[in-house]
Design an enzyme around this catalytic site. Structure first.
Site, PDB file in Angstrom:
ATOM      1  N   ASP A  66      -3.569 -22.319 -25.168  1.00 51.52           N
ATOM      2  CA  ASP A  66      -3.404 -20.931 -24.536  1.00 51.52           C
ATOM      3  C   ASP A  66      -1.936 -20.624 -24.556  1.00 51.52           C
ATOM      4  O   ASP A  66      -1.226 -21.727 -24.659  1.00 51.52           O
ATOM      5  CB  ASP A  66      -4.318 -21.149 -23.406  1.00 51.52           C
ATOM      6  CG  ASP A  66      -4.483 -19.717 -22.882  1.00 51.52           C
ATOM      7  OD1 ASP A  66      -4.058 -18.631 -23.451  1.00 51.52           O
ATOM      8  OD2 ASP A  66      -5.404 -19.366 -21.946  1.00 51.52           O
TER       9      ASP A  66
HETATM   10  C1  BGC Z   1      -4.933 -15.827 -22.435  1.00 56.42           C
HETATM   11  C2  BGC Z   1      -5.760 -15.862 -23.524  1.00 56.42           C
HETATM   12  C3  BGC Z   1      -5.232 -15.061 -24.620  1.00 56.42           C
HETATM   13  C4  BGC Z   1      -3.623 -15.265 -24.838  1.00 56.42           C
HETATM   14  C5  BGC Z   1      -3.074 -14.462 -25.889  1.00 56.42           C
HETATM   15  C6  BGC Z   1      -3.675 -15.889 -22.373  1.00 56.42           C
HETATM   16  O1  BGC Z   1      -2.932 -15.312 -21.158  1.00 56.42           O
HETATM   17  O2  BGC Z   1      -5.710 -16.715 -21.210  1.00 56.42           O
HETATM   18  O3  BGC Z   1      -7.338 -15.931 -23.497  1.00 56.42           O
HETATM   19  O4  BGC Z   1      -5.782 -15.295 -25.831  1.00 56.42           O
HETATM   20  O5  BGC Z   1      -2.973 -15.020 -23.484  1.00 56.42           O
HETATM   21  O6  BGC Z   1      -2.820 -13.230 -25.312  1.00 56.42           O
END
Ligand code: BGC
Length: 795
Positions: free
Chosen positions: A287
């Site tokens: 993530d």
């Molecule tokens: C989130 C993810 C997301 C990623 C990219 C993170 O803050 O937890 O779910 O895909 O950002 O935007």
């Protein structure tokens, strides 16, 4: 000419002399390997170490309008503005950069580029996952996936950062709207359906957040302490079903730790379980800025670090140069990444149009929304509303409806149909005076809160506009003038924080008074009040529901919201959604209530990326496997609306439950006949639960093991539904044996309209204990957990 002759002579001589050398060079220097043409191992062997450490780390992203690295999620300015990230390209080896973009309810990209609104890049906001799960219909969800994936493809994105399938452990979870259910079978099956749909377009998905990411409070530090059994049966099960049933291109690891280790650094999770036990073939990405130690992440098999920073590549380079990371580990991770890049539209040089069929997709969004709305209450057939009546429409969100949640789960859509618009489109008369009052109130309130950027909103969310408080005189005159009242209650949430109890899970005092005042005024005139819930997660209902004649849970239904709700209210579509998550009587009844969101250790706080404060924290899942209905049903705690519950405008009769045998041998089939005994056409979500013998292991009273939705049954029409019951449907995870074991004894099959409303049951026996699968002893908690047991049934 003559003058040039000596020069020509010298040149020819040079050519002749140099010829043998160039022939020799051409014979010895092999052309560079190319991705797609040469074996992947040759492509990797041709990379420099610098290229390798860049390929396993994303390109990062920039703050809008600057060249500097920044935390704004979704600002890769290059190929697809607003996408969340890209990978490193190595053109000399034929390796393109691929684009990854959010999110779970629609593609999240920048809709207007370079201030030029003559061409737009809007995407469809589909209903949120909680609604999709409430359809109990994997065909509908797959259809959404096909449409969704076509937008991913046509906007030049290679991998969608979705779907998200964490478990609704607690109603306050800030991202619950992005997740499907409290039950892993639903979460897993819905994920398979949407992944298969999206990927049928030749683009990838990233199922997230792997695993046990069930809260937003302290999301980057939280240590989740959970038993092996609860992990296997509840928190990993949905991912297991999804990986085995849809083989997604990628998996995104989560921010949290499990039993002491960040998931992205946990080899036992990413390699032993995901790859070795389940057979995952794609690549794993972190993530955004997840985990701490890039070397451990590489070793765990977390192939790609997103969104990536040059510092991470440098740390990996240093680690290889100092022998703390074997370059073979990088090679293996790169192979996983290249195998996926090979399938990508960017590799295939797909000429995307930037023109998906948004009109068609809006229809699909609307259709799915109608299938997942849940009719919670309908006293004296208050619904459907007869045509052409005059409606007094109350509630802020009737006018400013919420299509979906916030954060990376948000979608930049071209429009959202409000309820007032939807009711008007459906031919109802809506009261003008009330409409003016709400419109003016909302406009005045919005001026107080100017629109913020994504990042500003993320750091400091704008509080919701307080519910307008209509004066009693206004309500009384509406009650005389209109034929019935509709009140919409709205709630929104998103990543970065969990919801609060006050004024969120519980209605505010003023909201309760508004509902009561409307109910009193309309009931005094013998007129009805319909409440529409425009929410992404569970709220408290029991204390105020008596005021409403009917309650429609519309969830956050995507961009066609108002039209879809109007279709249900008018009876054009029969409501057939059912709850995939329990609505408890009160928050104190929630099994995780005393262990949510855990405890913090502020004295150990540090400063993390971009100056964010990082406070170590831990949460212990003392409820074990007793999540959602597994708890309420086993411990006899009556919820407000149980798992699986939902009304229809028609009635269904269940008959003839038959098992193919009354003793289990490898497989069984259960068949049941469902008949529409009412007056209108409708669909029924049919649920199969199994109660297993619990002599050696403590077990929930029953667990969902199958579900199906009938076709649209006309009045009087019947359909036979059949379910197959396999050996693994009988098994629980026995930690002492590290195995999935089905205990010998009598099993009860219960088929019903909800987890409480069982219509027919039958039994079969399993003569001898079965060991279905032996797994690795991994992810073992380091501290004892005082786990809930059903022997404690003191209620
Ligand atoms: C989130 C993810 C997301 C990623 C990219 C993170 O803050 O937890 O779910 O895909 O950002 O935007």
């Amino acid at each position: 000419m003559k003058k040039n002759e000596p020069g020509l002579y010298v040149f020819c001589l040079f050519l002749i002399l140099s010829m043998p050398f160039s022939i020799v060079r051409a014979q010895t220097e092999k052309p560079l390997p190319q991705l797609g043409k040469s074996p992947i191992k040759d492509v990797i062997a041709a990379m420099t170490l610098e290229e390798k450490v860049k390929l396993v780390v994303g390109n990062g992203f920039r703050m809008p309008g600057t060249r500097q690295q920044g935390p704004t999620i979704g600002q890769t300015q290059d190929k697809v503005p607003g996408a969340a990230g890209t990978t490193f390209a190595i053109p000399r080896l034929g390796i393109p950069s691929i684009v990854v973009s959010d999110g779970p309810a629609g593609l999240r990209i920048e809709p207007i580029r370079n201030h030029d609104s003559s061409k737009t890049y809007y995407a469809t906001a589909f209903p949120v996952a909680t609604l999709l799960a409430s359809t109990w219909d994997t065909d509908v969800v797959k259809k959404v996936g096909v449409a969704f994936g076509s937008e991913v493809h046509e906007y030049g994105v290679d991998i969608l950062l979705a779907p998200a399938l964490n478990i609704h452990r607690n109603p306050l979870g800030g991202r619950n709207f992005e997740y499907y259910s409290e039950d892993p079978l639903i979460a897993g099956k819905m994920t398979c359906a949407i992944v298969n749909g999206i990927e049928s377009n030749g683009v990838g998905t990233s199922i997230k957040h792997f695993a046990a990411n069930n809260q937003e409070t302290d999301r980057n530090t939280i240590n989740t302490i959970v038993s092996e059994r609860a992990l296997r049966e509840i928190y990993l099960k949905g991912f297991e079903i999804a990986v085995k049933g849809s083989q997604p291109w990628t998996v995104m690891s989560s921010y949290n730790k499990i039993n002491g280790t960040y998931t992205s650094e946990e080899h036992d999770l990413i390699t032993t379980i995901l790859r070795d036990e389940w057979g995952f073939k794609g690549f794993v990405m972190t993530d955004w800025f997840g985990g701490r130690n890039p070397v451990e992440q590489m070793k765990s098999g977390n192939d790609l670090l997103m969104p990536g920073t040059p510092q991470l590549s440098q740390r990996l380079l240093d680690a290889v140069n100092h022998d703390s990371l074997d370059v073979k580990v990088l090679d293996e991770n790169i192979a996983h990444i290249l195998n996926v890049i090979l399938q990508s539209p960017s590799f295939k040089n797909y000429k995307y149009s930037d023109k998906p069929d948004l009109k068609k997709d809006a229809e699909i969004s609307r259709g799915a929304a109608e299938q997942g709305m849940v009719l919670l209450k309908n006293d004296n057939s208050a619904l459907p509303i007869k045509r052409a009546v005059k409606i007094a429409v109350f509630g802020n969100t009737s006018y400013d409806i919420i299509a979906g949640g916030t954060g990376s789960g948000d979608v930049n859509k071209a429009y959202t149909v409000s309820l007032i618009q939807g009711l008007t489109n459906a031919g109802f008369q809506v009261d003008g005076e009330l409409k003016n009052a709400y419109t003016q109130y909302l406009a005045a309130e919005k001026i107080k809160h100017p629109k913020k950027s994504f990042m500003q909103e993320f750091m400091n969310p704008t509080p919701p506009i307080a519910e307008m408080f209509p004066e009693k005189d206004l309500i009384t005159s509406e009650a005389s003038d209109a034929d019935l009242a509709v009140f919409t209650l709205g709630r929104n949430a998103g990543e970065g924080r969990d919801r609060k109890l006050e004024n969120d899970y519980y209605l505010s005092d003023s909201e309760k008074v508004v509902i009561k005042n409307i109910a009193n005024a309309f009931h005094a005139k013998n007129k009805k009040l319909i409440v529409v819930l425009n929410i992404g997660g569970v709220i408290e209902i029991a204390s105020w529901r008596d005021n409403a004649d009917a309650i429609l849970l519309a969830w956050q239904p995507g961009l066609e919201a108002g039209n879809a709700i109007a279709d249900i209210l008018s009876g054009k579509t029969d409501p057939s959604g059912k709850l995939a998550t329990t609505f408890p009587m009160d928050y104190k009844d929630v099994p995780s209530a005393k262990n949510f969101p855990g405890k913090e250790f502020p004295e150990q706080a540090t400063t993390g990326n971009f100056g964010f404060k990082q406070t170590p924290a831990e949460v212990t899942y003392e409820e074990g496997v007793y999540v959602g209905y597994r708890y309420y049903n086993t411990f006899n705690v009556k919820p407000a609306y149980e798992f699986g519950y939902g009304l229809s405008y028609t009635n269904f009769d269940y008959s003839d439950l038959k098992l193919s045998s009354n003793s289990f041998n490898k497989k069984l089939t259960a068949t049941i006949t469902i008949k529409n005994t009412g007056k209108v056409a409708g669909k029924e979500a049919v649920q199969l639960y199994i109660s297993a013998p619990a002599k050696t292991l403590d077990k929930p009273a029953e667990e969902l093991k199958g579900f199906a939705k009938t076709k649209l049954l006309q009045p009087g029409e019947s359909q036979a539904i059949s379910f197959s019951i396999n050996a693994d449907d009988l098994a629980s995870f026995d930690t002492n044996k590290e195995s999935w074991v089905a205990e010998a004894g009598s099993y009860k099959v219960k088929v019903g309209a909800s987890s409480e409303n069982i219509k027919q049951s039958a039994s079969f026996t399993l003569a001898n204990e079965l060991t279905i699968e032996k797994d690795h002893k991994v992810l073992v908690p380091q501290t004892p957990i005082n786990e809930m047991k059903s022997q404690q049934r003191a209620f």
